[in-house]
Design a protein around this motif. Structure first.
Motif, PDB file in Angstrom:
ATOM      1  N   LEU A 145       0.863  -1.190   0.000  1.00 46.73           N
ATOM      2  CA  LEU A 145       0.000   0.000   0.000  1.00 46.73           C
ATOM      3  C   LEU A 145       0.897   1.237   0.000  1.00 46.73           C
ATOM      4  N   PHE A 183      -6.554  -7.523  -2.990  1.00 49.40           N
ATOM      5  CA  PHE A 183      -6.346  -6.211  -2.361  1.00 49.40           C
ATOM      6  C   PHE A 183      -7.588  -5.329  -2.479  1.00 49.40           C
ATOM      7  N   ASN A 184      -8.331  -5.449  -3.582  1.00 53.88           N
ATOM      8  CA  ASN A 184      -9.577  -4.690  -3.696  1.00 53.88           C
ATOM      9  C   ASN A 184     -10.603  -5.159  -2.663  1.00 53.88           C
ATOM     10  N   TRP A 222      -9.896  -6.511   0.258  1.00 54.39           N
ATOM     11  CA  TRP A 222      -9.433  -6.018   1.563  1.00 54.39           C
ATOM     12  C   TRP A 222      -9.835  -4.565   1.753  1.00 54.39           C
ATOM     13  N   PHE A 278      -2.919   0.539  -3.905  1.00 53.15           N
ATOM     14  CA  PHE A 278      -2.087  -0.658  -4.003  1.00 53.15           C
ATOM     15  C   PHE A 278      -1.243  -0.646  -5.274  1.00 53.15           C
ATOM     16  N   ARG A 291       1.712  -7.804   1.853  1.00 56.27           N
ATOM     17  CA  ARG A 291       1.163  -8.892   2.666  1.00 56.27           C
ATOM     18  C   ARG A 291       0.704 -10.015   1.745  1.00 56.27           C
ATOM     19  N   GLU A 307      -1.952 -11.711   2.034  1.00 60.00           N
ATOM     20  CA  GLU A 307      -3.399 -11.667   1.789  1.00 60.00           C
ATOM     21  C   GLU A 307      -3.773 -10.735   0.642  1.00 60.00           C
ATOM     22  N   TRP A 308      -2.869  -9.832   0.252  1.00 62.06           N
ATOM     23  CA  TRP A 308      -3.141  -8.918  -0.854  1.00 62.06           C
ATOM     24  C   TRP A 308      -2.692  -9.487  -2.197  1.00 62.06           C
ATOM     25  N   SER A 309      -1.944 -10.543  -2.167  1.00 62.46           N
ATOM     26  CA  SER A 309      -1.320 -11.059  -3.383  1.00 62.46           C
ATOM     27  C   SER A 309      -2.082 -12.262  -3.929  1.00 62.46           C
TER      28      SER A 309
END
Length: 294
Positions: free
Chosen positions: A165, A201-202, A204, A236, A255, A257-259
């Motif tokens: 981010l 990521f969107n 999240w 992002f 992270r 979780e974003w990938s």
């Protein structure tokens, strides 16, 4: 197949709906298209199309013929793609497909590979459409998300692109830098325009900040960098891309979780060919500098 040219012409007329469109697709004069249609209708003794001001619409008989023509055309395309992929050297065409958002990574790799093999013609196809490897539409696909499950494909894990981010220095000077996730109130964000986006990521972002905080929304993730650099808000970016840009501040580091995971996909009929194997080895070596966690 004695009349395949005429059937193929009729198939393209049905597909695009106009004589001129079919002529462009086939690379022939429009008079040739009309002649083929007239000859085929005369030979079969039925009308295949209804002619009207907007173009050509298949009749019931035409629709039946088009189903057979499409299947045959697909099979021929598949055969040609497989033949082109065979051979003991790296020449002819290499067709690679991926999302447009990773073009800054893939394009330099393709250029470098082509320089090592001057006889090679590279076709790089990007977009959201899933190109069909089983029909010879591509030799290698780089796909993101859940593991592809099409039959007869060889699927290899290709790591995850590191996503963090970021904000511009101008934004941070104006609005400050959040200390952690509890400090996001009052901040503005760059996000995807579609609420149905499957990008991790969107998702999240939608679940973490208020909807009205996502003040700059984009249809394509590839445009996030421009908006973030312009100071539109926090957003992002891949670590690889962010490291190349001046004027950025890392708000939160990448992270998992974003990938989204990446996959290398090839068709089983072409996977062991010299060209595909040579490119896959080169791609994997180049990708060690991509921040994708290989």
């Amino acid at each position: 197949m004695e009349n395949w040219d005429e059937i193929r012409t009729a198939y393209h007329v049905a597909r695009v709906g106009t004589v001129s469109g079919a002529a462009d697709a086939l690379g022939v004069h429009h008079a040739t298209v009309i002649r083929h249609i007239d000859a085929l209708e005369g030979r079969l003794g039925v009308k295949l199309f209804q002619r009207h001001a907007r173009g050509y619409t298949p009749t019931e008989a035409g629709a039946d013929l088009m189903l057979v023509a499409q299947a045959t055309d697909d099979q021929i395309t598949q055969l040609v793609g497989r033949i082109k992929g065979r051979g003991d050297d790296v020449s002819g065409e290499l067709v690679v497909t991926s999302l447009a958002s990773i073009s800054p990574l893939v394009t330099p790799t393709l250029v470098a590979f082509q320089r090592q093999h001057p006889g090679l013609i590279v076709r790089y196809l990007t977009g959201d459409r899933v190109f069909r490897l089983e029909y010879g539409e591509a030799h290698v696909a780089i796909r993101a998300g859940s593991a592809p499950d099409q039959p007869d494909n060889v699927v290899q894990p290709f790591g995850k692109l590191e996503i963090g981010l970021y904000a511009s220095r101008e934004y941070v000077a104006r609005k400050g830098k959040p200390a952690d996730e509890t400090d996001l109130d009052g901040h503005e964000f760059v996000g995807g325009d579609s609420e149905n986006s499957r990008a991790p990521f969107n998702a999240w972002l939608r679940n973490t900040v208020a909807k009205d905080q996502i003040v700059f929304r984009l249809a394509d993730n590839i445009m996030f960098r421009d908006a973030i650099l312009a100071g539109a808000g926090i957003g992002f970016m891949s670590k690889w891309d962010a490291d190349r840009c001046d004027g950025l501040v890392e708000i939160f580091p990448p992270r998992d979780e974003w990938s989204a995971p990446f996959w290398l996909v090839t068709h089983v009929d072409l996977h062991r060919t010299t060209k595909v194997q040579t490119f896959l080895r080169f791609l994997k070596e180049e990708a060690k500098g991509w921040h994708i966690g290989l």
